[in-house]
Each structure stands twice: as C-alpha cells, then as structure tokens.
Design a protein around this motif. Structure first.
Motif, PDB file in Angstrom:
ATOM      1  N   ASN A   1       5.946   5.981   7.633  1.00 57.17           N
ATOM      2  CA  ASN A   1       6.114   7.228   6.888  1.00 57.17           C
ATOM      3  C   ASN A   1       7.517   7.232   6.297  1.00 57.17           C
ATOM      4  O   ASN A   1       8.508   7.296   7.018  1.00 57.17           O
ATOM      5  N   GLN A   2       7.595   7.160   4.963  1.00 59.59           N
ATOM      6  CA  GLN A   2       8.903   7.066   4.294  1.00 59.59           C
ATOM      7  C   GLN A   2       9.589   8.425   4.239  1.00 59.59           C
ATOM      8  O   GLN A   2      10.813   8.496   4.093  1.00 59.59           O
ATOM      9  N   THR A   3       8.803   9.493   4.350  1.00 62.39           N
ATOM     10  CA  THR A   3       9.353  10.837   4.211  1.00 62.39           C
ATOM     11  C   THR A   3       9.879  11.350   5.544  1.00 62.39           C
ATOM     12  O   THR A   3      10.988  11.863   5.636  1.00 62.39           O
ATOM     13  N   LYS A   4       9.055  11.225   6.563  1.00 61.92           N
ATOM     14  CA  LYS A   4       9.418  11.750   7.886  1.00 61.92           C
ATOM     15  C   LYS A   4       8.986  10.711   8.907  1.00 61.92           C
ATOM     16  O   LYS A   4       7.830  10.648   9.288  1.00 61.92           O
ATOM     17  N   GLU A   5       9.912   9.889   9.313  1.00 61.42           N
ATOM     18  CA  GLU A   5       9.570   8.698  10.104  1.00 61.42           C
ATOM     19  C   GLU A   5       8.827   9.035  11.397  1.00 61.42           C
ATOM     20  O   GLU A   5       7.922   8.314  11.815  1.00 61.42           O
ATOM     21  N   ASP A   6       9.193  10.158  12.035  1.00 66.14           N
ATOM     22  CA  ASP A   6       8.571  10.513  13.318  1.00 66.14           C
ATOM     23  C   ASP A   6       7.094  10.862  13.178  1.00 66.14           C
ATOM     24  O   ASP A   6       6.323  10.725  14.111  1.00 66.14           O
ATOM     25  N   ASN A   7       6.721  11.347  12.009  1.00 70.00           N
ATOM     26  CA  ASN A   7       5.322  11.703  11.804  1.00 70.00           C
ATOM     27  C   ASN A   7       4.548  10.457  11.358  1.00 70.00           C
ATOM     28  O   ASN A   7       4.080  10.352  10.237  1.00 70.00           O
TER      29      ASN A   7
ATOM     30  N   ASN B   1       2.307  15.710   0.993  1.00 68.39           N
ATOM     31  CA  ASN B   1       3.665  15.538   0.459  1.00 68.39           C
ATOM     32  C   ASN B   1       4.506  14.522   1.229  1.00 68.39           C
ATOM     33  O   ASN B   1       5.726  14.515   1.137  1.00 68.39           O
ATOM     34  N   GLU B   2       3.849  13.697   2.031  1.00 72.88           N
ATOM     35  CA  GLU B   2       4.587  12.635   2.713  1.00 72.88           C
ATOM     36  C   GLU B   2       4.051  11.289   2.230  1.00 72.88           C
ATOM     37  O   GLU B   2       2.861  11.147   1.975  1.00 72.88           O
ATOM     38  N   THR B   3       4.948  10.302   2.131  1.00 76.14           N
ATOM     39  CA  THR B   3       4.576   8.996   1.584  1.00 76.14           C
ATOM     40  C   THR B   3       4.572   7.941   2.694  1.00 76.14           C
ATOM     41  O   THR B   3       5.538   7.822   3.446  1.00 76.14           O
ATOM     42  N   TYR B   4       3.481   7.215   2.759  1.00 78.54           N
ATOM     43  CA  TYR B   4       3.334   6.156   3.764  1.00 78.54           C
ATOM     44  C   TYR B   4       3.234   4.816   3.043  1.00 78.54           C
ATOM     45  O   TYR B   4       2.537   4.703   2.033  1.00 78.54           O
ATOM     46  N   LYS B   5       3.904   3.783   3.542  1.00 75.24           N
ATOM     47  CA  LYS B   5       3.858   2.469   2.905  1.00 75.24           C
ATOM     48  C   LYS B   5       3.662   1.339   3.915  1.00 75.24           C
ATOM     49  O   LYS B   5       4.059   1.476   5.078  1.00 75.24           O
ATOM     50  N   ALA B   6       3.047   0.246   3.431  1.00 77.77           N
ATOM     51  CA  ALA B   6       2.905  -0.965   4.247  1.00 77.77           C
ATOM     52  C   ALA B   6       2.637  -2.140   3.323  1.00 77.77           C
ATOM     53  O   ALA B   6       2.182  -1.945   2.185  1.00 77.77           O
ATOM     54  N   THR B   7       2.938  -3.373   3.788  1.00 74.53           N
ATOM     55  CA  THR B   7       2.658  -4.553   2.954  1.00 74.53           C
ATOM     56  C   THR B   7       1.771  -5.557   3.679  1.00 74.53           C
ATOM     57  O   THR B   7       1.667  -5.535   4.915  1.00 74.53           O
ATOM     58  N   SER B   8       1.148  -6.423   2.891  1.00 77.64           N
ATOM     59  CA  SER B   8       0.294  -7.465   3.466  1.00 77.64           C
ATOM     60  C   SER B   8       0.271  -8.684   2.561  1.00 77.64           C
ATOM     61  O   SER B   8       0.413  -8.563   1.348  1.00 77.64           O
ATOM     62  N   THR B   9       0.086  -9.859   3.165  1.00 73.87           N
ATOM     63  CA  THR B   9      -0.002 -11.115   2.411  1.00 73.87           C
ATOM     64  C   THR B   9      -1.369 -11.740   2.671  1.00 73.87           C
ATOM     65  O   THR B   9      -1.855 -11.723   3.805  1.00 73.87           O
ATOM     66  N   LEU B  10      -1.939 -12.306   1.621  1.00 73.74           N
ATOM     67  CA  LEU B  10      -3.270 -12.894   1.773  1.00 73.74           C
ATOM     68  C   LEU B  10      -3.171 -14.336   2.267  1.00 73.74           C
ATOM     69  O   LEU B  10      -2.429 -15.132   1.707  1.00 73.74           O
ATOM     70  N   LEU B  11      -3.894 -14.661   3.340  1.00 73.45           N
ATOM     71  CA  LEU B  11      -3.863 -16.007   3.923  1.00 73.45           C
ATOM     72  C   LEU B  11      -5.166 -16.745   3.661  1.00 73.45           C
ATOM     73  O   LEU B  11      -6.214 -16.124   3.479  1.00 73.45           O
ATOM     74  N   THR B  12      -5.100 -18.076   3.679  1.00 73.10           N
ATOM     75  CA  THR B  12      -6.293 -18.884   3.436  1.00 73.10           C
ATOM     76  C   THR B  12      -7.136 -18.972   4.706  1.00 73.10           C
ATOM     77  O   THR B  12      -6.622 -19.353   5.751  1.00 73.10           O
TER      78      THR B  12
ATOM     79  N   LEU C   1       0.852  -1.200   0.000  1.00 76.40           N
ATOM     80  CA  LEU C   1       0.000   0.000   0.000  1.00 76.40           C
ATOM     81  C   LEU C   1       0.883   1.243   0.000  1.00 76.40           C
ATOM     82  O   LEU C   1       1.890   1.305   0.712  1.00 76.40           O
ATOM     83  N   THR C   2       0.503   2.238  -0.816  1.00 75.34           N
ATOM     84  CA  THR C   2       1.187   3.533  -0.786  1.00 75.34           C
ATOM     85  C   THR C   2       0.139   4.635  -0.629  1.00 75.34           C
ATOM     86  O   THR C   2      -0.846   4.667  -1.364  1.00 75.34           O
ATOM     87  N   VAL C   3       0.342   5.489   0.355  1.00 76.88           N
ATOM     88  CA  VAL C   3      -0.545   6.638   0.547  1.00 76.88           C
ATOM     89  C   VAL C   3       0.334   7.886   0.522  1.00 76.88           C
ATOM     90  O   VAL C   3       1.347   7.942   1.226  1.00 76.88           O
ATOM     91  N   VAL C   4      -0.031   8.844  -0.314  1.00 77.11           N
ATOM     92  CA  VAL C   4       0.699  10.119  -0.327  1.00 77.11           C
ATOM     93  C   VAL C   4      -0.258  11.187   0.191  1.00 77.11           C
ATOM     94  O   VAL C   4      -1.345  11.384  -0.364  1.00 77.11           O
ATOM     95  N   TYR C   5       0.139  11.815   1.283  1.00 76.84           N
ATOM     96  CA  TYR C   5      -0.725  12.824   1.900  1.00 76.84           C
ATOM     97  C   TYR C   5       0.162  13.937   2.449  1.00 76.84           C
ATOM     98  O   TYR C   5       1.169  13.648   3.137  1.00 76.84           O
TER      99      TYR C   5
END
Lengths: 716, 269
Positions: free
Chosen positions: B244-250, B113-124, B107-111
């Motif tokens: 937050n890939q841009t500013k980790e503390d935020n 001017n900051e970019t947030y990312k995360a991943t997920s795997t689908l389970l049965t 997932l990528t969210v840009v809000y």
C-alpha cells in the motif's frame, strides 16, 4: 486421493489395535505394595526442594491407557508437570520446553523418549527402581538442560537368588529376570518388552508390521569392600513397515560403565564412561527416497563425594561430553529415483564442566546446599560454516513484514576438531532450608541452567524425527534463571504432608522459527531461526496422604508460561508482532488427584483424575479466497485455548489368596482409562467443507475415548 | 519433497486417531481487508484477470467482491499501461494484455483512495516429457500412481507451481528442486482404483514461479490445509508482494504473479 488413502490405511491399522483392545488381555504390573511413610514424608531439614520422587511400585499402581505402565505419564500427575495431551511424548516442567528436560537413564542422557510416535515411553518400569524429578533447586552436579532433570534409576539384579517378573498385556508383553552369577558378588538383570500389534496387522492381509521392543540390562559387580562396578545397557526400536512402500525405524542405544571406589570412610568416587545414540531412519520406496538422522554422544564423568564432617559434605567433579550430530542423510533408494544423494554435514561439539557442590548444616535450623558449575562448549570441525552479510542468516523483508532466508556470501572451512565457536558460563546454584519446627520448614532456591544443544522442532510435543542443533556461530546457548520459595510441613506424625512452592523463571536465547520455516532436511538451519525470551511463573500445591489403607495425593498448579521474539532492530516486527505470546505448554490450571485403596489382601483399587486448562491454540480471525483456495487468516499466535482437558481413570487389582503359599504369584489388573468417555481435543482443524468452494468448517480430533484393559502379571 | 513430508506428516498425526467431530467455535469478529488475487496464467481466460475481494468471517459462505476499484498493469520496459476493466464479481480483465517472457510488469490497484502496487517477472516454464502410470502404486500397492516427468535446470534454483484437475478433484501444489537439482523430476499423484476408470482424463499443468511466490504459496497451501509441509512452523498473517503506497499499515493480502503454464493431458490406461 493421497490423504484419503492414507487415512483409510491408518484407520485400518488402528481398528486392528482397537479390536485387540476389546478382545484380548492387557498388562499392568503390580507387586505387593509396601506403603512406607518414610518414602514420601518430607525431609524438613534437607536443603532440597522442587524435587519429586516416585518408586516403581507407585508408578505401577497408576491406571493408564491400555494398561501399559508408563514412567513419563506418571510424572504428569505431579504439580508443575504437563504435556501436550494424549498420544504425545515428552513433558513440560514449570513452563519449560520438552527439550529442556535432561532424561538420565542411570545417569546417561537419553534423547528420544517415546514408542509408537508418543503413545508410550521407552522406559520399562520392570527394570526401574525409582525416578527422581528435579524441577528446581537443581544441584551443581547436573547441567546441560535448562528446565529439569529426570533421573531414572535402574534396579540392581538380585545378589541372592534367581527371580522373574512379567506380564501379558494388550499391547505388549514383558519379562524381567535377575539373579546372581556369583552369589553376593556379581548379579545380572535383563528386562525385555515387545509389542505384538504387528500380528494383528498381518491378519489384515497387508504385508506390513508395526511394533516396538526394548531391552534393558544391568550388571552389578561388588569387587571388594572398596570397589564396585556397574554396567547399564538399553536398546530399543520402533519399527513400522507398510507394504514395501514405507519403512520407519527409530530408537535409542545407551550404555554406561560406572566404577565406584571408596578411598576412605569419608571419601568415595564415581567414574563413568557413557554412550548414548538416537537413530531415526525412514525409507519411502514409492518415492525412491531414504532418510537417516540422529545424535551420538560419548561422555566421561568423574565425581568425588567427600564427607568432611557430620555437618559438611562436598561433591565435586568433572564431566566431558562429545557430540556427533547427524542432521540428515538423504539417499535415492531405487534406481531412477528423482532424488539426489545428500548428506547434510555432521556437526560436532564438546561440552565440558567442572562442578563443586557443598551441603552444610550451619546451625540447628539453617542448612544450605550451594555450588557452582562452570560449563564450556566448543563447536568443533570438520565443517563448512556459511558466512552472511552483517552476520545475519535471516533477513527481514520490510515489504512483506516477513523474515526470509539470507543467501550466504561465502563459507569458511574449519578442519577436524578445530574450534568453530566457544562458549562458557558460570552456573551458580543455591538452596536454603530454614527449619521452623520439627515438622515445618521454609526453603528457597536459585539456579542458573545453561543449555548448549537445541531441539529443532515446532510441534507442540516431541516427535521421533526431532533434530538437535548445537550452539555455534549463529545459535547462542539458552540460559534460564529460576527462583523458587516453598513451605513444607509434615502433619499428624508424617501421615500427611503438604508442600507449597512458588517459582519464577526467566530464559533467554530460546529458539523461535520464522513463519513457514522448513526444519527437516534444511541444509542451513540458521536461516530460519530467531532468538527469543521466555518467562514462566506459578504456584504449586501438593498434599499427600502417606499411610493407611487409603494413600495418594492432590496436586494443583496455577501457572503461566510466555515467550517473546522481538525484532532485532526497530524496523522489524519480530514474531507475533514482537508481542509476548503463550508458549504451547502454558496451562493456567492443572489439577491431579491420585488415590490408592487397599481394600483387602485380595483387592486393591486405584484412581487418578486430571483436569487441565486447554492447550493454547491459534484461531483465525477470518478467511479469504486466493487461487481457488479458502485461506484462514491467522493473526496472533496462541490467542485461544482448546477446551479443558480432563479424564478419570480407574483400576482394580486382584491377587489370588493362593499366592501366599507358592512361589508363583499372579495377579489380574482391570483398568478403565477415561471412565466417562471424555472426548478430549487433541487438535482443532480449520478446513474447507469437502466439495464446497466457499464454506469452511472447524473440527475437533480426539484420540482416546473410554479404554478398558485387562492385564495378567506374574512373578516367581 | 514437500509432498513427501506431507504424506509422512499425515501418517504420524493420524496414527491413532479415533474420532473427529465438527464443532462450532466462537471467533473474534473479522475486520474486512482488501485481498488481491493477482495470479495470472497467460492465455487462460479463467486466470487472465485480477480478482478483488475482502476477508470475511470464518463461517461465512460469501467472499465479498470489490468492483469499485481501478486496476492496471504497466510494462516496465515500455511504460505502456494496460487498463483492466471490471467485468463484475470482483474481476478485472484486459484481453489485449499478452505479456512476454523475462519482462517485468507492475500492477496498480486504486481502492478507497489508496494505491497498491506490486511487480512480477515472467519465467519460462518446463514441459512434461512423459507420464509413468503404475496400477500397483501407493502404500497398499493397489492404487493408481502417475508420475508427470519434467527436466529440472541444473544451473539455478527452480520453483514450480503445478495443478491437477481430475474427474474427482482439483489440486494446486508447489515444489522445488532442493533435493532433485538437475534431475528429471516427477510430480506424483495417487488415486484410488474406485475414483478413476480407463479413459478418464488427467489434466496437468506446470509452470515456473519466483522464489517469493513459492514461499508465499507454500505458506498459503499449508494453512488452507490443501497441501504443504506439516513440519513447517505455525504462521501468522501471510503477506504477499503487494504494498500500500498510501498507507503502509493498511496492507492488502494476496499476490501479484504472472506465469505461463504448460498443459499435459494424460488418459488413464
């Protein structure tokens, strides 16, 4: 659904008790009160400070909830002692945790201290002669807990004649009998107490019961001029049963056999063997599950009191304690249950100590008590110990800034009685008294206390389900250093006394828990534990009036108690961002006023008033929405205080004038707890408004309003 | 297991309660922070979207929605990017996004001017085998009791997210197989006789979730007071898997997790 059902159920039970409070009689015991100034006046000379003594008579006089005389509640009225509020067990001494108190019933350690999930203590005052609380300056003969020692000394049975005392109360009835088996040689004491709340439950047409009972016994055998033998026994249980669905039992078994021997006019010895067992059992039939946990210990102690001359005496000895911890056994209890049987392996440990304590009058104004305790602790097999990468059972997730359980990379097996870990510590103790005048002194003390067993609990007060964890490969012993200084004065020929003390405490290796840690049924508890530091300081005042028709005291404490769990490396945040935060037992102000007035031979009156700063609590700084839930967002731990806690309690005792000329002596005690009906907050809850998707509310839970009580006590 | 401890916790804590009253407290002012509700249940329009909002004052009745952000999900295997379009009220959706089992998504969210990312795997997910209904359940023996049975996989640690939608309430819960590994497990519910009648529908759903999401939801459910373990330790801010890939503390609150649920409807007998 579940919640509503349970609340209804519990409320139903409670109203039963409530109705009973108002309809029937309640019990508090009051013997004739002999006010002896010598009991309370300060020993100016003795190098002993931070110690409070209460006799069973003093304890009986204090007005309490439902008229149930309660030793552990009485000490809350002393300076430097608080607890978590109404309906909670345990107590906190000088900013220490409730698990840092060593509770000794005739010198035998007791683990669970409450009946009815914290409402009443397990100690039956009828069987008790006096209690002594060491808050600091703890002598070298005591060890094993970091904060305080509470000695509860049972009475010896009467060596001359048969006697009985008892009482009929709202919640329980009591009977104590004592007398000689062989006059002047062998005496017995039996005391029993049982609640009868279950009777009222049964009236509500539910196949349920909820009650507690306890039995105390003491046997004293004066063999000859030189030898005496004492046996102390205690057995208590709480039993809660709802329908066939829920069954909960817990309690202590304690036994102690002590042999006192006099070798010469200057040397005598005490040898004891002791056993203490705390059991907790829970069966939830409707989910097909049963749980057992507990702790057992076996203890041998040998002490010599050696009076070298009038100015110099020694106490020295050894102590050896073997622990058997049962962290939990889970079993399916009905066929087809979804639960797998599982025993979280027992843990074993052996704690030994050597101690030497000297009391010396150096000159006419200086006396000292100094000593050293050398304690050793072995964690023993049989046990499989988990191994972790870098020896770290807790890992730090830098992405989420949270601590997580590490996955073991293997296990190491230790055979029966093989040493898994070993710790040893020197614990120096020192107390100095400088006499300024015959009525006035300054005292100073220092003590280092080491505690090798840790209570796994994150609730603010002790609960019956609390589980103990021995120090071992991943848990280090707690060490607390305490420094105290005090000013002591007897005034007006001992009619009044004044004690002012100040203390400073530093502790290390205090356990803290990772966010959301699961503590019950955890097979690898080390995966949720972190090490923290503690700091506490305060100033205590105690002014007593010891003689006259009006006696009592005013106690005031101003104090601070903090803890910190910093990150283990620079990258880690620690708990609460690594900042110091208030411990759950931090109370800035604590005021107690206790008064007793002998109005006439027939009537006496007692009052106590308590005013405390509210308990620390964490408030959210906002809320958000996730998966249809309204989530409060918490930030800093214990960043607020609950509303101030206060209540005034009164009691009046009426003894019939007929009592004087007859063997049967009866008295009535009328009590009112919380006279002005203060709704003290037991907890503050943050929750969604029922039926709303976007509204949240805060509510306050309070336990006791005004509680009247009547008790009849007798003795013959 | 969690539920069971919860029941016991309630039992202990309410034992002597005599009075509960609403009070108004004076809180610190809330500083708004981005919240990403990235809980996706495949094939369920209500849950097949990303929802963006901010934190708000505790007594506020409005969760401020965020519509001015860019949201996308990437299939890590193929590098294909699904753009999620704002549909108003802070929701972002893409009906063409149909994830596959065992695949990893980012997932990528840009809000702002900051970019947030995360991943997920689908389970049965597991399936409900059957439901046991008893009409003499609960503490008092006069409640409805429903057990939704399913098979746990003995070869691995499993974590489950369940939901019950009944005529009287909605409920999310999590459970694991710590005490029940490899067994037929049950997800159990009690209802007062007054709340349900014969013919009422109980809509149950269950899915497998990751250990990280289980830990996250356990904490969230506990502090939101809906469920959770009363013996768990107190919590500070609960952070999820979004960085937050841009500013980790935020940091952003919330979680990104994709799951497929199995539904089962039980008709009260």
């Amino acid at each position: 659904m579940q919640k509503t059902l349970l609340t209804t159920m519990v409320f139903f039970w409670f109203t039963g008790v409530w109705a009973q409070q108002n309809d029937t009689i309640n019990s508090e015991d009051l013997d004739e009160i002999i006010i002896d100034a010598s009991v309370n006046k300060i020993n100016i000379r003795k190098p002993e400070m931070s110690v409070n003594k209460l006799t069973s008579e003093e304890i009986k006089k204090m007005p309490v909830v439902l008229g149930e005389t309660d030793i552990l509640k009485s000490i809350l009225l002393l300076p430097g002692v608080v607890n978590s509020g109404e309906g909670t067990s345990g107590f906190n001494v000088r900013g220490g945790g409730s698990d840092q108190n060593l509770l000794l019933l005739d010198q035998t350690a007791v683990y669970g201290s409450s009946h009815l999930y914290g409402f009443f203590s397990i100690f039956n005052n009828d069987a008790v002669s006096n209690i002594k609380l060491y808050k600091g300056g703890i002598p070298a003969r005591y060890g094993g807990r970091a904060s305080s020692v509470l000695e509860i000394n049972q009475k010896n049975g009467d060596f001359q004649q048969f006697k009985a005392t008892g009482g009929i109360g709202l919640l329980s009835s009591r009977l104590m009998v004592e007398g000689p088996v062989i006059k002047d040689k062998l005496s017995y004491l039996f005391a029993g107490r049982a609640s009868y709340a279950h009777l009222f439950l049964k009236l509500t047409d539910i196949k349920s019961s909820a009650y507690f009972y306890d039995l105390n016994t003491k046997w004293s055998y004066l063999m000859n001029d030189k030898n005496q033998l004492y046996f102390t026994g205690y057995f208590g249980r709480d039993i809660f049963k709802f329908n066939d669905s829920f069954d909960n039992k817990f309690g202590n078994t304690v036994a102690n056999l002590t042999w006192n021997s006099k070798y010469s006019s200057k040397i005598n010895s005490e040898a004891s063997v002791r056993y203490s067992d705390y059991y907790y059992g829970l069966t939830l039939n409707f989910v097909g599950f049963s749980w057992d946990s507990g702790i057992k210990n076996y203890d041998f102690n040998y002490k010599i009191n050696h009076q070298i001359n009038d100015e110099f005496s020694l106490k020295y000895g050894i102590s050896s304690l073997y622990y058997d911890f049962n962290p939990g056994l889970i079993e399916p209890d009905v066929p087809g249950s979804q639960v797998n049987a599982y025993q979280i392996p027992h843990k074993y440990a052996w704690e030994n100590a050597l101690f030497l304590e000297a009391e010396q009058e150096i000159n006419s104004f200086l006396s000292v008590n100094y000593g050293l305790r050398y304690s050793m602790f072995h964690r023993l097999g049989e046990e499989n110990i988990n191994l972790y990468e870098n020896n770290k059972p807790v890992i730090y997730n830098e992405q989420t800034d949270t601590y997580e359980k590490a996955t073991p990379i293997g296990t190491q097996y230790y055979g029966k009685n093989k040493s898994i870990s070993k710790f040893d510590n020197f614990e120096p103790r020192l107390a100095v008294s400088v006499k300024l005048t015959d009525d006035r002194s300054i005292k100073m003390s220092y003590n280092r206390m080491t505690q090798y067993v840790h209570l796994i609990s994150n609730t603010t007060s002790a609960t019956p389900l609390d589980i103990w964890e021995p120090s071992g490969p991943y848990v280090k012993p707690q060490i607390v250093d305490q420094y105290a200084v005090g000013f002591f004065q007897n005034l007006n020929h001992n009619k009044y006394s004044l004690e002012i003390e100040s203390y400073f405490k530093l502790g290390k290796n205090r356990l803290d828990y990772i966010d959301g840690a699961d503590l019950i049924g955890n097979r690898a508890i080390e995966q949720v534990l972190l090490n923290g530091k503690t700091e506490a300081y305060g100033l205590e005042f105690l002014f007593r009036k010891n003689e006259g028709k009006l006696t009592g005291w005013v106690a005031y404490t101003i104090a601070k108690s903090m803890q910190q769990t910093a990150g283990r490396t620079a990258n880690e945040t620690g708990i609460n961002n690594g900042e110091w935060y208030r411990t759950p037992h931090d109370r800035l102000h604590d005021l107690s006023i206790v008064a007793s007035y002998d109005f006439s031979k027939k009537w006496s009156f007692n009052a106590s008033f308590t005013l405390q700063s509210g308990r620390p609590v964490t408030y959210p700084d906002g809320k958000y929405e996730f998966l249809d839930l309204q989530v409060p967002n918490y930030n800093n731990r214990n960043n607020y205080s609950m509303p101030a806690f206060h209540h005034l309690d009164l009691s009046a005792t009426y003894s019939s004038s007929k009592n004087e000329n007859r063997k049967w002596k009866g008295e009535w005690v009328f009590g009112i707890y919380n006279v002005y009906n203060r709704k003290n907050a037991a907890s503050i809850n943050f929750k969604s408004v029922e039926g709303s998707d976007n509204l949240t509310e805060t509510s306050k839970l309070s336990i006791f309003g005004i509680v009247p009580s009547v008790t009849y006590n007798f003795k013959f | 297991m969690k539920k069971l401890l919860y029941i016991f916790g309630i039992f202990c804590s309410l034992f002597f309660v005599s009075c509960e009253e609403e009070i108004i407290l004076d809180f610190d002012k809330n500083i708004p922070r981005l919240v990403i509700d990235g809980n996706l249940f495949i094939g369920e329009p209500e849950f097949n979207k990303i929802h963006l909002s901010t934190t708000t004052d505790f007594y506020s009745g409005v969760f401020p929605a965020i519509d001015d952000a860019q949201v996308s999900i990437k299939d890590i295997d193929t590098d294909y990017i699904y753009e999620f379009i704002n549909t108003g009220s802070g929701d972002f959706a893409n009906n063409a996004f149909i994830p596959e089992m065992s695949k990893v998504y980012e997932l990528t969210v840009v809000y702002n001017n900051e970019t947030y990312k995360a991943t997920s795997t689908l389970l049965t997910p597991p399936e409900i085998i059957n439901v046991d209904q008893a009409n003499d359940g609960g503490f008092t023996g006069d409640s409805y009791e429903f057990r939704f049975n399913f098979q746990d996989n003995a070869n691995e640690e499993n974590y489950y997210l369940v939901q019950m939608v009944s005529p009287v309430d909605k409920y999310f819960g999590v459970t694991d197989d710590m005490f029940t590994n490899g067994n037929i497990m049950n997800d159990m519910y009690f209802y007062d006789k007054d709340d349900l009648k014969t013919g009422d529908k109980l809509n149950h759903s269950i899915t497998s979730i990751s250990k990280g999401y289980f830990n996250y939801l356990s904490k969230l459910l506990a502090i939101s007071g809906e469920n959770g373990n009363p013996f768990a330790s107190p919590m500070g801010t609960v952070k999820g898997n979004i960085v937050n890939q841009t500013k980790e503390d935020n940091y952003a609150l919330g979680y990104f997790h994709i799951a497929k649920r199995n539904h089962y409807t039980h008709i009260v007998k």
